[in-house]
Write a protein that holds these residues in place. Sequence first.
Motif, PDB file in Angstrom:
ATOM      1  N   LEU A 195      -7.484  -2.976  -1.204  1.00  0.00           N
ATOM      2  CA  LEU A 195      -6.243  -2.327  -1.622  1.00  0.00           C
ATOM      3  C   LEU A 195      -6.126  -2.303  -3.134  1.00  0.00           C
ATOM      4  CD1 LEU A 195      -3.512  -1.058  -1.138  1.00  0.00           C
ATOM      5  CD2 LEU A 195      -2.560  -3.347  -0.765  1.00  0.00           C
ATOM      6  N   GLU A 196      -6.531  -3.389  -3.785  1.00  0.00           N
ATOM      7  CA  GLU A 196      -6.417  -3.471  -5.240  1.00  0.00           C
ATOM      8  C   GLU A 196      -7.203  -2.362  -5.926  1.00  0.00           C
ATOM      9  OE1 GLU A 196      -6.938  -6.765  -8.852  1.00  0.00           O
ATOM     10  OE2 GLU A 196      -7.749  -7.165  -6.860  1.00  0.00           O
ATOM     11  N   GLN A 197      -8.401  -2.077  -5.444  1.00  0.00           N
ATOM     12  CA  GLN A 197      -9.235  -1.077  -6.105  1.00  0.00           C
ATOM     13  C   GLN A 197      -9.082   0.314  -5.509  1.00  0.00           C
ATOM     14  OE1 GLN A 197     -13.029  -2.434  -7.425  1.00  0.00           O
ATOM     15  NE2 GLN A 197     -13.993  -0.434  -7.254  1.00  0.00           N
ATOM     16  N   ALA A 198      -8.395   0.460  -4.402  1.00  0.00           N
ATOM     17  CA  ALA A 198      -8.293   1.755  -3.733  1.00  0.00           C
ATOM     18  C   ALA A 198      -7.611   2.794  -4.614  1.00  0.00           C
ATOM     19  CB  ALA A 198      -7.526   1.605  -2.423  1.00  0.00           C
ATOM     20  N   THR A 199      -8.106   4.009  -4.535  1.00  0.00           N
ATOM     21  CA  THR A 199      -7.526   5.131  -5.268  1.00  0.00           C
ATOM     22  C   THR A 199      -6.208   5.546  -4.625  1.00  0.00           C
ATOM     23  OG1 THR A 199      -9.753   5.938  -5.763  1.00  0.00           O
ATOM     24  CG2 THR A 199      -7.953   7.491  -6.052  1.00  0.00           C
ATOM     25  N   ARG A 200      -5.212   5.861  -5.447  1.00  0.00           N
ATOM     26  CA  ARG A 200      -3.974   6.414  -4.915  1.00  0.00           C
ATOM     27  C   ARG A 200      -4.291   7.712  -4.174  1.00  0.00           C
ATOM     28  NH1 ARG A 200       0.857   4.889  -8.599  1.00  0.00           N
ATOM     29  NH2 ARG A 200      -0.010   3.301  -9.984  1.00  0.00           N
ATOM     30  N   ALA A 229       0.806  -1.218   0.000  1.00  0.00           N
ATOM     31  CA  ALA A 229       0.000   0.000   0.000  1.00  0.00           C
ATOM     32  C   ALA A 229       0.839   1.267   0.000  1.00  0.00           C
ATOM     33  CB  ALA A 229      -0.933   0.002   1.206  1.00  0.00           C
ATOM     34  N   ARG A 230       2.114   1.166   0.339  1.00  0.00           N
ATOM     35  CA  ARG A 230       2.964   2.361   0.336  1.00  0.00           C
ATOM     36  C   ARG A 230       3.024   3.009  -1.039  1.00  0.00           C
ATOM     37  NH1 ARG A 230       8.160   0.448   4.053  1.00  0.00           N
ATOM     38  NH2 ARG A 230       7.300   1.100   6.079  1.00  0.00           N
ATOM     39  N   VAL A 231       2.861   2.218  -2.092  1.00  0.00           N
ATOM     40  CA  VAL A 231       2.870   2.763  -3.447  1.00  0.00           C
ATOM     41  C   VAL A 231       1.713   3.744  -3.620  1.00  0.00           C
ATOM     42  CG1 VAL A 231       2.645   2.207  -5.901  1.00  0.00           C
ATOM     43  CG2 VAL A 231       3.982   0.714  -4.399  1.00  0.00           C
ATOM     44  N   LYS A 232       0.569   3.424  -3.050  1.00  0.00           N
ATOM     45  CA  LYS A 232      -0.613   4.272  -3.203  1.00  0.00           C
ATOM     46  C   LYS A 232      -0.761   5.318  -2.102  1.00  0.00           C
ATOM     47  CE  LYS A 232      -3.625   1.127  -5.805  1.00  0.00           C
ATOM     48  NZ  LYS A 232      -4.960   0.481  -5.861  1.00  0.00           N
ATOM     49  N   PHE A 233      -0.328   4.967  -0.875  1.00  0.00           N
ATOM     50  CA  PHE A 233      -0.624   5.818   0.273  1.00  0.00           C
ATOM     51  C   PHE A 233       0.597   6.411   0.954  1.00  0.00           C
ATOM     52  CE2 PHE A 233      -4.242   3.004  -0.222  1.00  0.00           C
ATOM     53  CZ  PHE A 233      -5.316   3.869  -0.089  1.00  0.00           C
ATOM     54  N   GLY A 234       1.794   6.062   0.492  1.00  0.00           N
ATOM     55  CA  GLY A 234       2.984   6.587   1.133  1.00  0.00           C
ATOM     56  C   GLY A 234       3.036   6.190   2.596  1.00  0.00           C
ATOM     57  N   PRO A 235       3.541   7.063   3.477  1.00  0.00           N
ATOM     58  CA  PRO A 235       3.673   6.722   4.893  1.00  0.00           C
ATOM     59  C   PRO A 235       2.338   6.515   5.607  1.00  0.00           C
ATOM     60  CG  PRO A 235       4.202   9.042   4.507  1.00  0.00           C
ATOM     61  CD  PRO A 235       4.101   8.399   3.168  1.00  0.00           C
ATOM     62  N   ALA A 286     -10.210   5.335   0.919  1.00  0.00           N
ATOM     63  CA  ALA A 286      -9.177   6.224   0.384  1.00  0.00           C
ATOM     64  C   ALA A 286      -9.736   7.582  -0.031  1.00  0.00           C
ATOM     65  CB  ALA A 286      -8.486   5.560  -0.810  1.00  0.00           C
ATOM     66  N   ASP A 287     -10.816   7.590  -0.807  1.00  0.00           N
ATOM     67  CA  ASP A 287     -11.373   8.861  -1.255  1.00  0.00           C
ATOM     68  C   ASP A 287     -12.040   9.602  -0.107  1.00  0.00           C
ATOM     69  OD1 ASP A 287     -11.149   9.470  -4.270  1.00  0.00           O
ATOM     70  OD2 ASP A 287     -11.581   7.334  -4.237  1.00  0.00           O
ATOM     71  N   SER A 288     -12.661   8.880   0.811  1.00  0.00           N
ATOM     72  CA  SER A 288     -13.249   9.526   1.986  1.00  0.00           C
ATOM     73  C   SER A 288     -12.169  10.200   2.822  1.00  0.00           C
ATOM     74  CB  SER A 288     -14.001   8.498   2.834  1.00  0.00           C
ATOM     75  OG  SER A 288     -15.202   8.100   2.223  1.00  0.00           O
ATOM     76  N   ARG A 346      -0.200   3.042   9.045  1.00  0.00           N
ATOM     77  CA  ARG A 346      -1.159   3.071  10.149  1.00  0.00           C
ATOM     78  C   ARG A 346      -2.574   2.781   9.663  1.00  0.00           C
ATOM     79  NH1 ARG A 346       2.589   2.247  12.569  1.00  0.00           N
ATOM     80  NH2 ARG A 346       3.419   3.191  14.473  1.00  0.00           N
ATOM     81  N   MET A 347      -2.686   2.222   8.465  1.00  0.00           N
ATOM     82  CA  MET A 347      -3.987   1.860   7.924  1.00  0.00           C
ATOM     83  C   MET A 347      -4.134   0.343   7.940  1.00  0.00           C
ATOM     84  SD  MET A 347      -4.145   4.490   4.642  1.00  0.00           S
ATOM     85  CE  MET A 347      -5.819   4.021   4.165  1.00  0.00           C
ATOM     86  N   VAL A 348      -5.371  -0.111   7.737  1.00  0.00           N
ATOM     87  CA  VAL A 348      -5.604  -1.550   7.579  1.00  0.00           C
ATOM     88  C   VAL A 348      -6.271  -1.771   6.224  1.00  0.00           C
ATOM     89  CG1 VAL A 348      -5.746  -2.092  10.017  1.00  0.00           C
ATOM     90  CG2 VAL A 348      -7.806  -1.394   8.811  1.00  0.00           C
ATOM     91  N   PHE A 349      -6.019  -2.936   5.656  1.00  0.00           N
ATOM     92  CA  PHE A 349      -6.453  -3.209   4.290  1.00  0.00           C
ATOM     93  C   PHE A 349      -7.036  -4.606   4.173  1.00  0.00           C
ATOM     94  CE2 PHE A 349      -2.822  -0.342   4.252  1.00  0.00           C
ATOM     95  CZ  PHE A 349      -3.286   0.711   3.467  1.00  0.00           C
TER      96      PHE A 349
END
Length: 417
Positions: A87-92, A69-75, A120-122, A79-82
Amino acid sequence: MANQNSEAAASQLAILLTPPGWELLNSIDPSSAGTKEAALNLNLTLRKAGHPVELVTAVVQQAQLRSKARVKFGPFADRMVFTPAGLEQATRLKLAGLHAQRYTRAGITKVADLGCGIGADSLALASAEIDVTAVELDETTAAAATLNLMPWPSATVVNADAMDFDLTGFTGVWLDPARRTTDTSGTSRIFDPEAFSPPLSFVESLADRGLAVGVKMGPGLPHAAVPKTCEVQWVSINGDVTEAALWFGPLARPGVRRAALVIGENGATELTSSTDFDPDAALRGDVPVGEIDAFIHEPDGAVIRAGLIDELLKQTGGHLIDGHIAYFSTAESISTPMAKSYRVLAIRPYHVKNLRAWVKSEKIGVLDIKKRGMDVTPEELRKILLAGTGKDAKNKATLILTRVGDTRLAIEVEPVS
C-alpha cells in the motif's frame, strides 16, 4: 525481521481467504477501523461476537489498510486486499490511469508490469483493455495482486523475479522499482537508482531493446541520474509531489524532455520544456532576478523538481528574488495552479528577539512558517516565538523565511486564494 514480517503477512492473508474470513472482512465498513481507537473497539466487538482471535486480528488489520487505501483507490479499496509495504508504494488510482493512457495512445496492447506490487498499475492497464501480465517476486504480495485483479480477465499474475521474466511477445513494459530496504530497525528509503530493485540500468536496457518502457521513480530523483533518452515528468497531487515518471520510446512525447504535471481540485495543468536541465540559468542572468514586490509566490514542488521555474516566470511575468531560491515575486496578483501566492505585508530582517516582540505585540496565537534557503526548523522556531503568549493571542499570521544574497529575511505575508 523481513522474513518474519513476510511470514506474518502471508499467514494473515491465508486466514482472510478462508470463506469465514472473506465473509467477515467484506461485512465490515473500513471506516470502522479508521483510527487506532476505532480499530481497538472493532477488535473487541468481533471477539465478543465469538470470532477466533487470529481471524479478528487479520480482519481488523486488513480493514485498517483498506481505510488508509481509500486515499489512493477511493471506493475500489473496499474490495481490495493490501500488504502494508504494498500500500505504501502503490500508485494512486488516478495516476495509474494516466500511466495507462500513455500505452493506449502509443497503441501498445500487451504490457508486462514488472514488480507489480499489489497491482495498482496493472488494474489501470487492464481497465484500459490492455493485456497485462503482472510480475511480482514476493509470494504474499503476488497473492494480493491476484485477488485485486480477478475482475479483469485480461490481467494475469506471475510470481517471479522481474529481471528474469521472459518478455517475448510483449511490446510494452511498466516498472515500479522497490525503493526501500528492510532491516531489523524497520524500513528505510534508498536514494541510489542503481540500488533500486530492479536498478535503473535494467530499465534502460529494456528501452535499448526497442520496448515501450515506463518507470515510476521517486520524486527526489537527481537530475544527473535521468537518462538522456527519455522524457521525465514530475507529478504532484494536491501539492504532494508523488513521483518522477520516465518514459522511453513511443511513450515519450515528441519535443518534451521534462515536464511538471500539477493535479488539483480544479483539474490538471502541465508545464513542459524541450531542453535539458540547466541549474545555472538564473546565475548566468538568463532568468530575471529582482526585488521583492507586492506579491511573493512559491512554485509547486513538481515545477521545482523539473527545473521549470523559468517557464513559470515567462507565463506569469515574475522574477526570482534570489538566483538560488525558488520564491518569485510580481507587482500584481497572479492566478496559477503552479504556485501558491502570498500578499507581502512587511519585510523584516531575521532576528528571533524582534520576531518574538512582533508576535507578542500583534497577539499572534497561530503562526504558519515557510522557509527556503535558511537553516531553520519551522516547528522549533514556532515554539520559541509563541512561548509566553497570553490567552488573548488569537490572531493568525504567516511568515516566509528566506534570504536575498547574504541577507536573511522574515517576510510577513497573507495567503491569496
